[in-house]
Design an enzyme around this catalytic site. Sequence first.
Site, PDB file in Angstrom:
ATOM      1  N   GLU A 264       0.635  -1.797  -0.048  1.00 25.18           N
ATOM      2  CA  GLU A 264      -0.014   0.374   0.072  1.00 25.18           C
ATOM      3  C   GLU A 264       0.975   1.839  -0.199  1.00 25.18           C
ATOM      4  O   GLU A 264       0.529   2.119   0.687  1.00 25.18           O
ATOM      5  CB  GLU A 264      -0.708  -0.070   1.142  1.00 25.18           C
ATOM      6  CG  GLU A 264      -1.527  -0.687   0.450  1.00 25.18           C
ATOM      7  CD  GLU A 264      -3.587  -1.132   1.795  1.00 25.18           C
ATOM      8  OE1 GLU A 264      -3.546   0.339   1.808  1.00 25.18           O
ATOM      9  OE2 GLU A 264      -3.839  -1.644   2.230  1.00 25.18           O
ATOM     10  N   GLY A 265       1.974   1.379  -0.798  1.00 28.31           N
ATOM     11  CA  GLY A 265       2.610   2.471  -0.941  1.00 28.31           C
ATOM     12  C   GLY A 265       4.125   1.834  -0.426  1.00 28.31           C
ATOM     13  O   GLY A 265       3.995   2.332   0.967  1.00 28.31           O
TER      14      GLY A 265
END
Length: 402
Positions: free
Chosen positions: A363-364
């Site tokens: 998620e990043g």
Amino acid sequence: MDFSLTEEQIAVRDMVRDFVDKEILPYIKEWDENHHFERSVLDKLAKLGLMGVCIPQAYGGAGMDYNTLALVCEELERGDTAFRTAVSVHTGLNSMTLLQWGTEEQKQKYLVPQAKGEKLGAFGLTEPGAGSDVASMQTTAVRDGKGYRLNGSKIWISLADVADHFLVFAYTDKSKKHHGITAFIVERTWEGFSSRPIKGKLGIRAGNTGEIIFEDLWVPEENRLGEEGEGFKIAMSALDNGRFTVAAGACGTIQACLEASLKYSHERETFGKEIGRHQLVQQMIAKMAANLEISRLLVWKAGWLKNQGQRCTREVSLAKWVACDAAWEAASDAVQIHGAYGYSNEYPVERYLRNAKAPVIYEGTREIHTIMQAEYALRYREDKPLNKMLPSWPFEVDGERE
């Protein structure tokens, strides 16, 4: 400013803590060793109303605020990252995205059973050659009658083998790059869908992770989420919710590391005194305590903004980056405090360390969030209101609060 929790939030937090103590902690060592995903845990969470904790009651949820979701995620990750991940994906990435972008028909068909915990939702964005660089995805959706023909695959998908519904992103026009990506709701039972698990993971071994494959899978037009070309902004708004839950979960890892380290520091003696009396051990514990407070405040600020109906991409990115790095550091220090025993699964801290690495990546990545925060500071990046925003809390039905 009011940093106190409401009576309802405290009750939910305590309920989840008790649930973790009884339903997860006694069994997690075995599940982790055997790479076993215990599906019944999610069924029990559903009975408590926690699979749709921040979804309006009108759509089958508990109707609580977004910071209550954060408290649930923190307490679940204190037990194990696998179960927080399941809630992050099901609620944060999937259900909250349906709440924000779905049509009324889509909400009734998919969101309601998910909020009740009758069905599980998952999220398909990452591909073998497309992680941080979303535009490199190869999955395509070609118009075919009153729908689309989907071909491609997604990897590192949590709940890949058990979810019922998937939010999937594919190119409908690759020449437009980011503006040519479209989102779809896909059902597991459709012809052309298959999944396979990923084995040999470093951590989160009690979670289900896999690959999902689409082979000439036909998706009806009514299962397109948003308009053609809106997929990228839908995905990024979904990540705002997912990253929020990941950051909250990281607080749970720090809490677990702190609790384990405090206990061991009182039990273990060296040179005639508890190791907690040694200043370098105290330094590691002090960092855990400080980073727990810092991370929680960043998470709660983002949750407060969500409650106000404001976009908070910057704040969520900062919370995710800081909290996940702090959790990784806390886990490493917890192993150090436990010494040689920390290297053995006789104590839980080695599992915390293995589990803490994945959130620094998914998620990043840490590097992506570092760049984002620099670009915000330099004013190269600015967020604008989306044409569809996550509803503010308290939720409203027909102009009245729930």
